[in-house]
Design a protein around this motif. Structure first.
Motif, PDB file in Angstrom:
ATOM      1  N   PHE A  83       0.838  -1.192   0.000  1.00  0.00           N
ATOM      2  CA  PHE A  83       0.000   0.000   0.000  1.00  0.00           C
ATOM      3  C   PHE A  83       0.876   1.247   0.000  1.00  0.00           C
ATOM      4  O   PHE A  83       1.926   1.278   0.639  1.00  0.00           O
ATOM      5  CB  PHE A  83      -0.915   0.035   1.228  1.00  0.00           C
ATOM      6  N   GLU A 139       0.450   5.845  -0.399  1.00  0.00           N
ATOM      7  CA  GLU A 139      -0.447   7.003  -0.513  1.00  0.00           C
ATOM      8  C   GLU A 139       0.370   8.260  -0.771  1.00  0.00           C
ATOM      9  O   GLU A 139       1.441   8.437  -0.185  1.00  0.00           O
ATOM     10  CB  GLU A 139      -1.257   7.151   0.782  1.00  0.00           C
ATOM     11  N   HIS A 143      -4.061   6.573  -3.816  1.00  0.00           N
ATOM     12  CA  HIS A 143      -3.836   5.343  -3.061  1.00  0.00           C
ATOM     13  C   HIS A 143      -3.589   4.204  -4.046  1.00  0.00           C
ATOM     14  O   HIS A 143      -4.339   4.055  -5.019  1.00  0.00           O
ATOM     15  CB  HIS A 143      -5.051   4.969  -2.209  1.00  0.00           C
ATOM     16  N   TRP A 189      -2.688  -0.083  -4.099  1.00  0.00           N
ATOM     17  CA  TRP A 189      -2.526  -1.350  -3.391  1.00  0.00           C
ATOM     18  C   TRP A 189      -2.086  -2.447  -4.351  1.00  0.00           C
ATOM     19  O   TRP A 189      -2.440  -2.431  -5.532  1.00  0.00           O
ATOM     20  CB  TRP A 189      -3.842  -1.830  -2.783  1.00  0.00           C
ATOM     21  N   VAL A 233      -3.076  -6.107  -5.087  1.00  0.00           N
ATOM     22  CA  VAL A 233      -4.235  -6.972  -4.807  1.00  0.00           C
ATOM     23  C   VAL A 233      -4.149  -8.235  -5.664  1.00  0.00           C
ATOM     24  O   VAL A 233      -3.449  -8.267  -6.679  1.00  0.00           O
ATOM     25  CB  VAL A 233      -5.564  -6.243  -5.078  1.00  0.00           C
ATOM     26  N   GLU A 270     -10.991  -8.314  -3.442  1.00  0.00           N
ATOM     27  CA  GLU A 270     -10.060  -7.500  -2.658  1.00  0.00           C
ATOM     28  C   GLU A 270     -10.013  -6.066  -3.181  1.00  0.00           C
ATOM     29  O   GLU A 270     -10.010  -5.102  -2.398  1.00  0.00           O
ATOM     30  CB  GLU A 270      -8.667  -8.129  -2.703  1.00  0.00           C
ATOM     31  N   GLU A 304     -13.105  -4.211  -2.156  1.00  0.00           N
ATOM     32  CA  GLU A 304     -13.057  -3.878  -0.720  1.00  0.00           C
ATOM     33  C   GLU A 304     -12.241  -2.610  -0.484  1.00  0.00           C
ATOM     34  O   GLU A 304     -12.628  -1.755   0.327  1.00  0.00           O
ATOM     35  CB  GLU A 304     -12.450  -5.043   0.066  1.00  0.00           C
ATOM     36  N   LYS A 305     -11.110  -2.481  -1.188  1.00  0.00           N
ATOM     37  CA  LYS A 305     -10.272  -1.287  -1.027  1.00  0.00           C
ATOM     38  C   LYS A 305     -11.026  -0.029  -1.479  1.00  0.00           C
ATOM     39  O   LYS A 305     -10.956   1.027  -0.832  1.00  0.00           O
ATOM     40  CB  LYS A 305      -8.970  -1.431  -1.832  1.00  0.00           C
ATOM     41  N   GLU A 342     -13.615   0.871   1.073  1.00  0.00           N
ATOM     42  CA  GLU A 342     -12.972   1.464   2.258  1.00  0.00           C
ATOM     43  C   GLU A 342     -12.684   2.946   2.045  1.00  0.00           C
ATOM     44  O   GLU A 342     -12.898   3.774   2.937  1.00  0.00           O
ATOM     45  CB  GLU A 342     -11.665   0.730   2.563  1.00  0.00           C
ATOM     46  N   TRP A 344     -11.523   5.456  -9.433  1.00  0.00           N
ATOM     47  CA  TRP A 344     -10.742   4.244  -9.193  1.00  0.00           C
ATOM     48  C   TRP A 344     -10.501   3.447 -10.471  1.00  0.00           C
ATOM     49  O   TRP A 344     -11.170   3.636 -11.482  1.00  0.00           O
ATOM     50  CB  TRP A 344     -11.419   3.361  -8.149  1.00  0.00           C
ATOM     51  N   TYR A 353      -8.630  -0.739 -11.506  1.00  0.00           N
ATOM     52  CA  TYR A 353      -7.812  -1.892 -11.117  1.00  0.00           C
ATOM     53  C   TYR A 353      -7.555  -2.801 -12.310  1.00  0.00           C
ATOM     54  O   TYR A 353      -8.332  -2.824 -13.273  1.00  0.00           O
ATOM     55  CB  TYR A 353      -8.403  -2.668  -9.934  1.00  0.00           C
ATOM     56  N   CYS A 379      -4.666  -1.986  -7.597  1.00  0.00           N
ATOM     57  CA  CYS A 379      -5.886  -1.194  -7.432  1.00  0.00           C
ATOM     58  C   CYS A 379      -5.474   0.215  -7.053  1.00  0.00           C
ATOM     59  O   CYS A 379      -4.573   0.415  -6.228  1.00  0.00           O
ATOM     60  CB  CYS A 379      -6.764  -1.796  -6.331  1.00  0.00           C
TER      61      CYS A 379
END
Length: 211
Positions: free
Chosen positions: A11, A13, A26, A28, A30, A35, A38-39, A42, A55, A57, A94
């Protein structure tokens, strides 16, 4: 098994401000779509008061690619973010970019640049790792050969690991598995057979690289 690239950290940022709009990036590493979702959820919960949580991914398994502009003009956020990772060949990633609107319109071009910058900055901060089959190696050598051995590791696209200092130097490295034989032969040749490289095993994992 083929190699592929992933974010170097689980992760990361970053943040910057453009014409009073605050962009928080951000990224991640994944493995599944669940998953990734979920990010994203969040971040939408954490930054519930932000104007946008855009976003994207990319998942290696199933060749899954998704993105969302989350209310920004079409094509100005999710897709430009996605292109950052495609250009670098990074998968299993992601990214969410949160925007707090600062009251000044950025225009279509300005939005594309801002979301691209946020994704790019965050990926650069995370770094890039390559997932592949590695040979774990070690070699004991005198101090006067330390720098030369570092060069030999680099010559076979290896990654230098721990260096232990004692009566001699013990150099650990990860090498692409297919380059082990060439490295072993080169160490033997370089030292006229006085030093032998050791292969401690093989492992399929991510390791940081410069691209």
């Amino acid at each position: 098994m083929a190699e592929y690239y992933v974010p170097g950290r689980d992760f990361c940022e970053t943040e910057f401000t453009e014409k009073r709009s605050r962009f928080i990036g951000h990224v991640w590493r994944v493995e599944t779509e669940e998953e990734a979702r979920e990010k994203i959820a969040e971040m939408k919960s954490k930054y519930y008061d932000a104007r946008h949580n855009c976003w994207c991914y990319i998942l290696r398994e199933g060749n899954v690619t998704r993105y969302s502009d989350d209310g920004e003009p079409q094509g100005t956020a999710g897709q430009p973010m996605l292109e950052v990772f495609k250009r670098e060949g990074v998968e299993n990633v992601c990214c969410v970019v949160t925007r707090y609107f600062g009251g000044i319109l950025l225009g279509t071009g300005g939005l594309v640049r801002a979301y691209t910058k946020s994704a790019k900055d965050t990926l650069e901060e995370a770094g890039i790792s390559v997932v592949r089959q590695w040979a774990e190696t070690a070699v004991n050598c005198p101090y006067n050969l330390l720098e030369r051995m570092k060069l030999e590791v680099a010559a076979v696209q290896g990654i230098l690991g721990e260096i232990e200092y004692g009566a001699d130097v013990r150099i650990h490295a990860l090498l692409p598995a297919e380059n082990w034989a060439a490295y072993e032969a080169r160490v033997t040749e370089l030292t006229a057979g006085q030093i032998a490289a050791e292969k401690l095993g093989e492992v399929f994992r991510a390791a940081p690289v410069e691209k």
